[in-house]
Scaffold this active site. Sequence first.
Site, PDB file in Angstrom:
ATOM      1  N   ALA A 130       0.871  -1.176   0.000  1.00 35.53           N
ATOM      2  CA  ALA A 130       0.000   0.000   0.000  1.00 35.53           C
ATOM      3  C   ALA A 130       0.907   1.225   0.000  1.00 35.53           C
ATOM      4  CB  ALA A 130      -0.878  -0.013   1.244  1.00 35.53           C
ATOM      5  N   GLY A 178       0.497  -4.978   1.012  1.00 39.59           N
ATOM      6  CA  GLY A 178      -0.728  -5.000   0.218  1.00 39.59           C
ATOM      7  C   GLY A 178      -0.541  -5.698  -1.130  1.00 39.59           C
ATOM      8  N   GLU A 200      -0.799  -9.289  -0.334  1.00 39.02           N
ATOM      9  CA  GLU A 200      -2.212  -9.497   0.032  1.00 39.02           C
ATOM     10  C   GLU A 200      -3.101  -9.530  -1.219  1.00 39.02           C
ATOM     11  OE1 GLU A 200      -1.958  -6.265   2.994  1.00 39.02           O
ATOM     12  OE2 GLU A 200      -2.936  -7.652   4.376  1.00 39.02           O
ATOM     13  N   GLU A 235       4.665  -5.257   7.342  1.00 34.96           N
ATOM     14  CA  GLU A 235       3.942  -4.213   8.079  1.00 34.96           C
ATOM     15  C   GLU A 235       4.458  -3.967   9.488  1.00 34.96           C
ATOM     16  OE1 GLU A 235       2.553  -6.396   6.079  1.00 34.96           O
ATOM     17  OE2 GLU A 235       1.043  -5.417   4.834  1.00 34.96           O
TER      18      GLU A 235
END
Length: 260
Positions: A66, A112, A115, A135
């Site tokens: 992200a 992300g 993911e 993260e």
Amino acid sequence: MSYNTIISTQEHSIATITINRPNKLNALNKETIGELHNVFSDLEKNKNIKVIILTGSGEKAFVAGADISEFAQFSEKQGRKLAVKGQKILFDFVENLSTPVIAAINGFALGGGLELAMACHFRVASDNAKMGLPEVSLGAIPGYGGTQRLPQLIGKGRAMEMIMTAGMISAEQALSYGLVNHLTSQEELLPLCSKLAQRISNNSSVAISYAIKAVNAGFINTVNGYEHEIKAFGACFGTDDFAEGTSAFLEKRKANFPGS
Ligand code: COA
């Protein structure tokens, strides 16, 4: 439709979506997430499209996570909203799409990015790919389903190690973990995905859409886990560790976590 951050092409019954922010290693910002939702939604409605391949532009990254610069200043509430919205419009959406989606992991798939690859129906990687959920090195936790899908795919112990160390695994290791189904050279990645897509497209698309729903139904008891993840992800945004972790990344220095 034209997009700013993605490229969508079609060849016969196979569509390829390329996330196209190579200067930011294809990091997922708000615009990219919205455009991905729109393109997946349009392609699902297009009955001529039987399979979708998702990849990243350039030779370095699938998606490096992200976009940290967008959320580094977020509050707990904004952090929770970020996870809720992203899970709903992209990650859960892709997982439950009736058209099969193959992730072609052509480089870094981090945070992300991994993911998103895990939300796809299966994954193929090139030999330069590196995967991880970094993260906790930023003072956050995976918020786009990573704490749920990684243990589903590779088992709890390996997932715990990957999440806690925030480290990256090689494409070979990902293959041995079952995180990716096939490993190939970077130049053969899209041709191999197309070959697999072609085989899928010879079968009944209606039956395949039922199969996707049936397989996903077996994991529905994890729904509380996703809700727990959202709450915990949001809580991270209220910590000093998160402020330090994200500032350190943006300032290109090593984080010195206060532990609060
Ligand atoms: N969010 C925002 N920007 C990102 C990003 C992310 N997740 N990942 C990479 N970028 C940006 C970098 O800030 C840099 O931008 P700049 O040139 O404007 O400074 C550009 O992409 C290239 O990345 P860089 O770090 O210079 O490449 P590298 O080859 O040295 O390192 C990585 C590659 C993947 C190891 C490194 O970019 C990285 O650690 N990224 C963050 C991974 C992460 O923590 N993801 C989870 C987010 S929740």
